[in-house]
Scaffold this active site. Sequence first.
Site, PDB file in Angstrom:
ATOM      1  N   ASP A  14      12.383  29.260  40.931  1.00 33.86           N
ATOM      2  CA  ASP A  14      11.094  30.106  40.843  1.00 33.86           C
ATOM      3  C   ASP A  14      11.047  31.407  41.768  1.00 33.86           C
ATOM      4  O   ASP A  14      11.587  31.282  43.086  1.00 33.86           O
ATOM      5  CB  ASP A  14       9.944  29.075  40.796  1.00 33.86           C
ATOM      6  N   GLU A  36       8.885  25.636  43.683  1.00 35.08           N
ATOM      7  CA  GLU A  36       8.839  25.440  45.170  1.00 35.08           C
ATOM      8  C   GLU A  36       7.629  26.624  45.677  1.00 35.08           C
ATOM      9  O   GLU A  36       7.467  26.063  46.728  1.00 35.08           O
ATOM     10  CB  GLU A  36      10.318  26.016  45.422  1.00 35.08           C
TER      11      GLU A  36
END
Length: 351
Positions: A71, A125
């Site tokens: 991400d 994350e």
Amino acid sequence: MRLDLGSDVVDLTAAIVDIESVSGAEKALADAVEEALEALPHLTVVRDGDTLVARTDLGRAERVILAGHLDTVPLNGNLPSSVRGDRLYGCGTTDMKSGVAVALKLAAALTGPSRDITYVFYECEEVEADRNGLKRLVETRPELLAGDFAVLMEPTGGLIEGGCQGTLRAEVTATGERAHSARAWMGSNAIHTAGRILDVLRGYEPARPVVDGLEYHEGLNAVFIRGGVAGNVIPDECVVTVNYRFAPDKSLDEAEDYVREVFAGFEVAIVDAAPAARPGLTHPAAAAFAEASGAAVRAKLGWTDVSRFAALGVPAVNYGPGEPTLAHTKDEYVEIPLIADCERRMRAWLA
């Protein structure tokens, strides 16, 4: 959208960057990574949500883990990617799709590595910890993360950053007694009393402990302050939120005890905390990595997911081609030579 793992690592980085994957919307990239990994017969692939684990099973004496998150932070007009000179620009180039590209290249190329390898590509994350795909695996499928040593492909500018600092936030409360501000002497001003808390912080001298040969630099700072009732009322409470960044020579309990000791006489409430992780550079696999890569080594001044590996008893370091000071910026970029250099150093260790 397909990824060609046989392409140049820089081209692969650009292709990954151009698949938008803001936290919570990693599915398209996870699908592309899964399809590419499933085509490799030397790997066993497991998917959990938008988190993927691919493993070799060659019976080697050691198993290492290479991990990276898929991400990015929200876009800021910085897609699609573009090349300008020796720099690849775009959202996620440095944090940390260049590191993901290196790991994917190794996954495809290393059919008979010197150590068994587990590749982990995980979701969420960059947002709250409860959504973190690696955290979910630690809690629900820790057997997938078993290993002797881990490398988190976080941006480090091509240096090895050992372990990570722990972090905690504490609310330190100064109390007083309410009164009308026209008769302030009949009360006790909690905001004024909070000055003693700020005095402690101003006088704090950061510890610089050496852990496994690396020097860490601790920090204790106010990050929020709140207080006040009304424009004509002496306040009876003022809360200073303090962030403590501590070296991995302290456990979480020891760090909490230290903060309570520093602010003795005040009410202290721990509101958030995450443990530190030791560098683990004395482990044979870690020492071999440092020697084979030839990269300089320093302490990680910050918290990263290496802490999750430490909780499983797996020593871990941060190592990736991205420049950490560029992470989350509009003009985020990665130096193209560092991507190829990172791949070369990792191959030297694992081939």
